[in-house]
Design a protein around this motif. Structure first.
Motif, PDB file in Angstrom:
ATOM      1  N   MET A   1      27.597  70.594  31.138  1.00  0.00           N
ATOM      2  CA  MET A   1      28.108  69.251  31.221  1.00  0.00           C
ATOM      3  C   MET A   1      27.099  68.387  31.975  1.00  0.00           C
ATOM      4  SD  MET A   1      32.141  69.957  31.937  1.00  0.00           S
ATOM      5  CE  MET A   1      32.027  71.566  32.697  1.00  0.00           C
ATOM      6  N   ARG A   2      27.175  67.108  31.746  1.00  0.00           N
ATOM      7  CA  ARG A   2      26.248  66.171  32.371  1.00  0.00           C
ATOM      8  C   ARG A   2      27.032  65.044  33.025  1.00  0.00           C
ATOM      9  NH1 ARG A   2      20.739  63.600  30.843  1.00  0.00           N
ATOM     10  NH2 ARG A   2      20.974  61.514  31.708  1.00  0.00           N
ATOM     11  N   ALA A   3      26.591  64.666  34.222  1.00  0.00           N
ATOM     12  CA  ALA A   3      27.186  63.534  34.939  1.00  0.00           C
ATOM     13  C   ALA A   3      26.076  62.582  35.324  1.00  0.00           C
ATOM     14  CB  ALA A   3      27.911  64.022  36.185  1.00  0.00           C
ATOM     15  N   LEU A  46      29.877  61.007  38.816  1.00  0.00           N
ATOM     16  CA  LEU A  46      29.897  61.596  40.152  1.00  0.00           C
ATOM     17  C   LEU A  46      30.338  60.465  41.069  1.00  0.00           C
ATOM     18  CD1 LEU A  46      28.985  64.129  41.874  1.00  0.00           C
ATOM     19  CD2 LEU A  46      26.836  62.903  42.207  1.00  0.00           C
ATOM     20  N   SER A  47      31.499  60.609  41.683  1.00  0.00           N
ATOM     21  CA  SER A  47      32.069  59.519  42.471  1.00  0.00           C
ATOM     22  C   SER A  47      32.573  60.059  43.799  1.00  0.00           C
ATOM     23  CB  SER A  47      33.224  58.876  41.692  1.00  0.00           C
ATOM     24  OG  SER A  47      33.790  57.820  42.425  1.00  0.00           O
ATOM     25  N   GLY A 119      22.001  71.998  38.267  1.00  0.00           N
ATOM     26  CA  GLY A 119      20.906  71.251  38.877  1.00  0.00           C
ATOM     27  C   GLY A 119      20.957  69.811  38.448  1.00  0.00           C
ATOM     28  N   GLY A 120      19.833  69.142  38.543  1.00  0.00           N
ATOM     29  CA  GLY A 120      19.807  67.745  38.150  1.00  0.00           C
ATOM     30  C   GLY A 120      18.536  67.064  38.566  1.00  0.00           C
ATOM     31  N   SER A 121      18.618  65.750  38.746  1.00  0.00           N
ATOM     32  CA  SER A 121      17.448  64.962  39.131  1.00  0.00           C
ATOM     33  C   SER A 121      17.882  63.647  39.772  1.00  0.00           C
ATOM     34  CB  SER A 121      16.575  64.677  37.909  1.00  0.00           C
ATOM     35  OG  SER A 121      17.281  63.883  36.973  1.00  0.00           O
ATOM     36  N   LEU A 122      16.971  63.086  40.535  1.00  0.00           N
ATOM     37  CA  LEU A 122      17.139  61.761  41.144  1.00  0.00           C
ATOM     38  C   LEU A 122      16.026  60.867  40.632  1.00  0.00           C
ATOM     39  CD1 LEU A 122      17.636  62.821  44.868  1.00  0.00           C
ATOM     40  CD2 LEU A 122      19.395  61.982  43.339  1.00  0.00           C
ATOM     41  N   VAL A 133      21.382  62.423  38.082  1.00  0.00           N
ATOM     42  CA  VAL A 133      21.907  63.128  36.920  1.00  0.00           C
ATOM     43  C   VAL A 133      22.212  64.540  37.384  1.00  0.00           C
ATOM     44  CG1 VAL A 133      21.384  64.038  34.624  1.00  0.00           C
ATOM     45  CG2 VAL A 133      20.594  61.748  35.263  1.00  0.00           C
ATOM     46  N   VAL A 134      23.427  65.008  37.104  1.00  0.00           N
ATOM     47  CA  VAL A 134      23.814  66.379  37.459  1.00  0.00           C
ATOM     48  C   VAL A 134      24.137  67.117  36.160  1.00  0.00           C
ATOM     49  CG1 VAL A 134      25.384  67.842  38.775  1.00  0.00           C
ATOM     50  CG2 VAL A 134      24.736  65.598  39.681  1.00  0.00           C
TER      51      VAL A 134
END
Length: 139
Positions: A1-3, A46-47, A119-122, A133-134
């Protein structure tokens, strides 16, 4: 999944060196090392909010440096409520970003986010908007 989400920093508090660290043990480099405590607020898939320990070294004259951070998030991700920890870091030569590292700390999820991994990125837009992004799985 992606957030996908944006975030703002509402508090940036530099930390003092640990007690007992004397002048002879401090090493000065062209990229001084600093530690700070941050509070972030996230909006989007993501909140919620996070508290972050940020450790960085930045050469202000040329704009290059590296940071590492440990972050504890509390809120919702994809509509599920809970907490989890993140570790992330990256380096820069002023306008680029490389050697990026972003991972959800294994075993850190609670509530509806128990068992989260990924994982993700900033990134930072030209206008200063901070994005995250997660990429995650729940199991």
């Amino acid at each position: 999944m992606r957030a996908d989400a944006t975030f703002t920093v509402s508090d940036w508090t530099p930390a003092e060196p640990p007690a007992g660290v004397g002048e002879r043990t401090l090493v000065e480099t062209a990229a001084p090392i600093g530690l700070a405590h941050m509070v972030k607020t996230f909006d989007g898939d993501l909140s919620g909010h996070a508290t972050t320990w940020f450790l960085g070294a930045l050469n202000h004259a040329v704009g290059s440096g590296t940071y590492v951070a440990m972050e504890a998030f509390d809120g919702t991700l994809g509509g599920r409520r809970g907490t989890f920890a993140l570790a992330h870091g990256a380096s820069t030569h002023s306008e680029d970003r490389f050697d990026e590292y972003f991972t959800i700390v294994p075993g850190s999820g609670t509530g509806e986010l128990e068992g989260i991994r990924g994982g993700g990125s900033l990134s930072i837009d030209a206008d200063g908007t901070h994005r995250v992004v997660v990429e995650y799985e729940l199991g």
